[in-house]
Each structure stands twice: as structure tokens, then as C-alpha cells.
Design a protein around this motif. Structure first.
Motif, mmCIF file in Angstrom:
data_model
loop_
_atom_site.group_PDB
_atom_site.id
_atom_site.type_symbol
_atom_site.label_atom_id
_atom_site.label_comp_id
_atom_site.label_asym_id
_atom_site.label_seq_id
_atom_site.Cartn_x
_atom_site.Cartn_y
_atom_site.Cartn_z
ATOM 1 N N HIS A 77 0.885 -1.166 0.000
ATOM 2 C CA HIS A 77 0.000 0.000 0.000
ATOM 3 C C HIS A 77 0.924 1.217 0.000
ATOM 4 O O HIS A 77 1.321 1.715 1.061
ATOM 5 C CB HIS A 77 -0.899 0.010 1.231
ATOM 6 N N ASP A 132 0.867 -2.600 -5.831
ATOM 7 C CA ASP A 132 0.112 -1.666 -4.992
ATOM 8 C C ASP A 132 -1.364 -2.015 -5.074
ATOM 9 O O ASP A 132 -1.940 -2.080 -6.164
ATOM 10 C CB ASP A 132 0.339 -0.231 -5.455
ATOM 11 N N THR A 135 -5.032 2.948 -3.848
ATOM 12 C CA THR A 135 -5.071 3.993 -2.822
ATOM 13 C C THR A 135 -6.484 4.506 -2.615
ATOM 14 O O THR A 135 -7.292 4.535 -3.547
ATOM 15 C CB THR A 135 -4.157 5.170 -3.199
ATOM 16 N N SER A 203 -11.242 -3.531 -2.052
ATOM 17 C CA SER A 203 -10.625 -3.553 -0.722
ATOM 18 C C SER A 203 -10.878 -4.881 -0.007
ATOM 19 O O SER A 203 -9.947 -5.548 0.447
ATOM 20 C CB SER A 203 -11.155 -2.393 0.116
#
Length: 476
Positions: A77, A132, A135, A203
Motif C-alpha cells: 500500500h 500496490d 489507494t 478492498s
């Protein structure tokens, strides 16, 4: 002994590198060499053969060094680096109390700086690729892509595709058309980018409607991109899924058609035998994040069982600390404590398993197995030069085991990504790392101050004072 010459390694044009050994999937190959040109390995083999085939090149001798693939961080992250010191002593599911509010407090400069800071730490620790997971900062994801490019790291860049708040996940719910449109544009946006590889992310399963879970899986599969979802990480999440669907999170994803080679299931620590079978049968990949389990998890993923059953997995930091060697050690150490001791298994992967899944198989898990993770002709030249003339490694009789148990980032002399020297003895070669760290410290203080963060555990200093106070009152 002659040591590597930075100027020679930083030169443009083809390089013939002749270290003491090259780490292949089969193990260290003594006396081998590589030719690097155009960002890729153009030739790999015994040094004397390469020197005959490439007589126009002068070999760069790298005495006392191992040339090995760069590490792949299968779960990161990048924009959470400002809060890395806030996770210590905290119970599970801190994303609700720490990460969501912190990322919500980032503006464009602070998101860029946080991501570049995370990339700097990763490169220092020997990671040449990071995945990643998306975000939550209210910025264009290109900000994160720019940070990765400017740092010089390869990035599998997730775009968050959440379209539910966790209360309405019915099969007939209307998917967010805008979310899926944005997802398609994200997948097309980075076509041909040399360092940034697009990915989709949700998520947790309850953060997206069933139709969107199915649609993102289809989009990822069609584009050859991974879809990253945190799955079966915490007891609370498993129990919420059982209450809502009568199924565990991984079972729910299977039920909506989201499992498959395109899925990268983050954590997957709480798995039943049936769920292991689902992973094996569908070709779904997992990011095994052992440090995250130790710091804030409810369990350790059964990675040795996964390896035995052929389940695809890589190793991920979850943003805990960017040191590839310590991650490999944690992977083995966690398996030994969680499973090996009880079963009398003193090997727990025999060392090579964790190097393999930290490099080649990690690249496969994040969708880049055909591009990086292996020292082989035609593969991207993402590699490390590791100093083996150290007290930790000089007496080695089993280098893979030694790298796992005794390797550390201090032994990394150089980091190359796409054939370019990016890091020399822990410092970037073409940008100012210390200046970035100073600016990050300023921005982090401001961002943490703005964010509505709730911590359960006090700082270690405050905890010590409370302990002393309790001990004092007990004595009285």
C-alpha cells in the motif's frame, strides 16, 4: 580485491556482467555471466561462452558478488507509508481506524511523496517490483504511477473498484457503471508503459456488489491483469461474510465467479481445506504476508501447504518494512512456528522455497511471470548485486538457505530495474533520497494531524509509563 565500479555499471549501452555466481531457479551457477541491453537480459550463460559470443563487450568483473533476481513485493500500500509507525501494537482491521482516514487526508503532493517514499524503502530492500493494492487518497492514480516511475521501481498499480458500503451486496444490485468504466480506462491507460502495469482492486469482498466482483474478474482476465482483493484476513471479516452470505469470503468470491488466475487474494490467512482446494482448482494466486500476520493478524497463511498443492503465491510486505531478505526469513520463520514445530518439520521449505516465491513465483502471482522474476534471456533485467564477501555469507555452504536466514539489505550493493542502475549502496543514483525523506517527514506530520485516526494502543513510551504506574500501585 577489486570492488564493483559504479560508473561502469551506470553506463548506457550493453553490459557484460561477470559476478562470482548467478542465482538461477535451479540454484547458484558459479562462473556465469549476463549481457544486459535495452532493459532486458540478452544473453545468460557461462562467462567464458558469453565472452566468446560478445567479443565487442568488455566484461565487468564483479568479484565477491552474486547476481540474483530482484524481489517482488506481492502486496503493498504505497500511500500508507506516512502511517507505518502507527501500526505497532494495534489489533486487527486497523484499516478502518488508521489507513482509511490517513489516506483520506492526503493531497496530491503528500500522496506522491508517500508513494515515492515507499518505493525508496522497497528499492533499498532489494524489491524491483511492488504490487500496490490501490489507494483511497482522493487523487488521480497517475500520481502514484508517477511516483513509481520517478523512483525507478516496477509497479503493478491497483485501481480501487469499490461500489458498495458493505450493507447492500445483493446479486440484483445495480453495479456502479462509472466504476467499471473507470476500470476499463485504467487498464487501457498504461498499455506499453515500461514500468507501470495496471491492476484492479477491491478492498474486501463486501466493498463491492456481486456484479462488480464478477465484472472486475472478467475485465482483469480479458486484459491479462490481476484483480487484488483482501480475502480471509481477519476473523471479523470471515464472520461478517458468514452472516451476510452464509459463505466465507473466498467461498463467496467463488460463488460469484471471481476466482481464477486473474485474482490475487491478499493475505488468505484463514483457510479451510475446502478453500485450499478452491484455490488449487481455480488457479487463484495468493500474497502470503508473514510480517503482517505477526504485527496485526489473526493467523499465518498455510504457505507450505499451498506450495505442496501447487497453489500460486508470492510474498508481500503489506507495507510493513521494505527488506526482501527479512521478508523471506519471516516467510520461513512464520511457517516454522505456526506449522513446522507441531509437525516436527525442521525444514519448512528448505530455504529455496522462500527465495523462489519472493522472486519468480512472486512475479507470476502479480501477473508478470513472463516479464520479470528470473535471470533468463529475454526477461526484464530486474536484478540485484549482493555482496557475498561478508561475515554472514562468506562461509556459506548452502547459499539459498544462507540468503534466507542471514541475508539483509546491507549486503545489497546495487539494484537494477529494467536494465538501469537505480540504487547504489542504499542510495538512489539519479535523484535525492535524503531530500525526499526530509520532505516526507514534514508532510507526514501534517497528514497525520489532519486525519481522524483512532489508535487502540498507546506509544511504547506511554505504555511503559502506564506499566510503571501499575507496578507502582501494585507495590503499594
Amino acid at each position: 580485491m577489486n570492488r564493483p565500479d559504479r560508473d561502469l555499471l551506470a553506463a548506457t549501452g550493453p553490459l557484460l556482467l561477470a559476478p562470482d555466481a548467478v542465482l538461477l531457479p535451479e540454484g547458484p551457477a558459479d562462473g556465469w555471466a549476463v549481457v544486459v541491453e535495452g532493459g532486458s537480459f540478452q544473453d545468460v550463460g557461462p562467462a567464458d561462452e558469453l565472452e566468446r559470443r560478445h567479443q565487442q563487450l568488455r566484461a565487468v568483473r564483479l568479484a565477491g558478488h552474486l547476481l540474483m533476481p530482484g524481489f517482488v513485493d506481492a502486496h503493498h500500500h504505497l500511500t500508507q507509508s506516512f502511517g507505518s509507525a502507527l501500526a505497532f501494537g494495534e489489533p486487527s482491521e486497523i484499516f478502518r481506524r488508521v489507513w482509511v482516514p490517513l489516506e483520506g487526508a492526503l493531497d496530491e503532493e503528500s500522496a506522491y511523496t508517500a508513494a515515492k517514499l515507499a518505493a525508496l524503502e522497497a528499492l533499498r530492500g532489494g524489491f524491483t517490483t511492488v504490487a500496490d493494492a490501490g489507494t483511497r487518497a482522493d487523487v488521480d492514480v497517475e500520481v502514484i504511477a508517477s511516483a513509481a516511475r520517478d523512483a525507478g521501481i516496477r509497479c503493478v498499480l491497483g485501481l480501487v473498484c469499490n461500489d458498495a458500503d458493505g450493507t447492500d451486496d445483493r446479486a440484483d444490485a445495480t453495479p456502479g457503471a462509472a466504476v467499471l468504466d473507470h476500470a476499463e480506462k485504467h487498464l487501457a491507460r498504461y498499455t506499453g508503459d515500461p514500468l507501470v502495469h495496471p491492476s484492479l482492486a477491491v478492498s474486501i469482498p463486501e466493498a463491492a456488489t456481486e456484479r462488480t466482483l464478477h465484472a472486475t474478474a472478467r475485465l482483469g482476465a480479458e486484459a491479462g491483469a490481476v484483480v487484488q482483493i483482501h480475502v480471509n484476513e481477519h476473523l471479523a471479516g470471515v464472520e461478517r461474510s458468514l452472516v451476510r452470505h452464509g459463505l466465507r469470503p473466498l467461498e463467496h468470491l467463488h460463488n460469484v465467479g471471481a476466482l481464477g488466475p486473474q485474482l490475487l487474494a491478499a493475505h488468505a490467512t484463514l483457510l479451510t481445506p475446502h478453500e485450499l482446494t478452491l484455490l488449487a482448482d481455480t488457479g487463484t494466486a495468493v500474497s502470503y504476508n508473514p510480517v503482517a500476520s505477526a504485527w496485526k493478524g489473526n493467523a499465518v497463511a498455510p504457505a507450505t501447504a499451498m506450495a505442496e498443492r501447487g497453489i500460486r503465491f508470492g510474498l508481500g510486505t503489506d507495507g510493513t518494512r521494505g527488506d526482501g531478505f527479512r521478508l523471506a526469513e519471516a516467510a520461513e520463520f512464520a511457517q516454522r512456528l505456526a506449522y513446522g514445530l507441531a509437525a516436527g518439520d525442521s525444514s519448512c521449505g528448505a530455504g529455496w522455497t522462500w527465495l523462489e516465491h519472493a522472486t519468480r513465483r512472486g512475479a507470476d502471482a502479480v501477473g508478470l511471470g513472463a516479464r520479470t522474476g528470473t535471470i533468463a534471456r529475454g526477461m526484464a533485467a530486474d536484478f540485484l548485486l549482493v555482496d557475498t564477501d561478508t561475515p554472514e555469507l562468506a562461509l556459506s555452504r548452502d547459499l539459498p538457505w544462507e540468503l534466507v536466514r542471514r541475508g539483509n539489505r546491507d549486503q545489497i550493493t546495487a539494484v537494477f530495474v529494467a536494465g538501469r542502475l537505480r540504487m547504489w549502496r542504499g542510495r538512489p543514483t539519479d535523484w535525492d533520497g535524503p531530500a525526499l525523506v526530509r520532505r516526507a517527514a514534514e508532510l507526514a506530520r501534517a497528514a497525520v494531524g489532519r486525519a481522524d485516526i483512532t489508535r487502540v494502543h498507546p506509544t511504547s513510551t506511554a505504555a511503559r509509563a502506564l506499566h510503571r504506574a501499575r507496578m507502582g500501585s501494585t507495590a503499594q
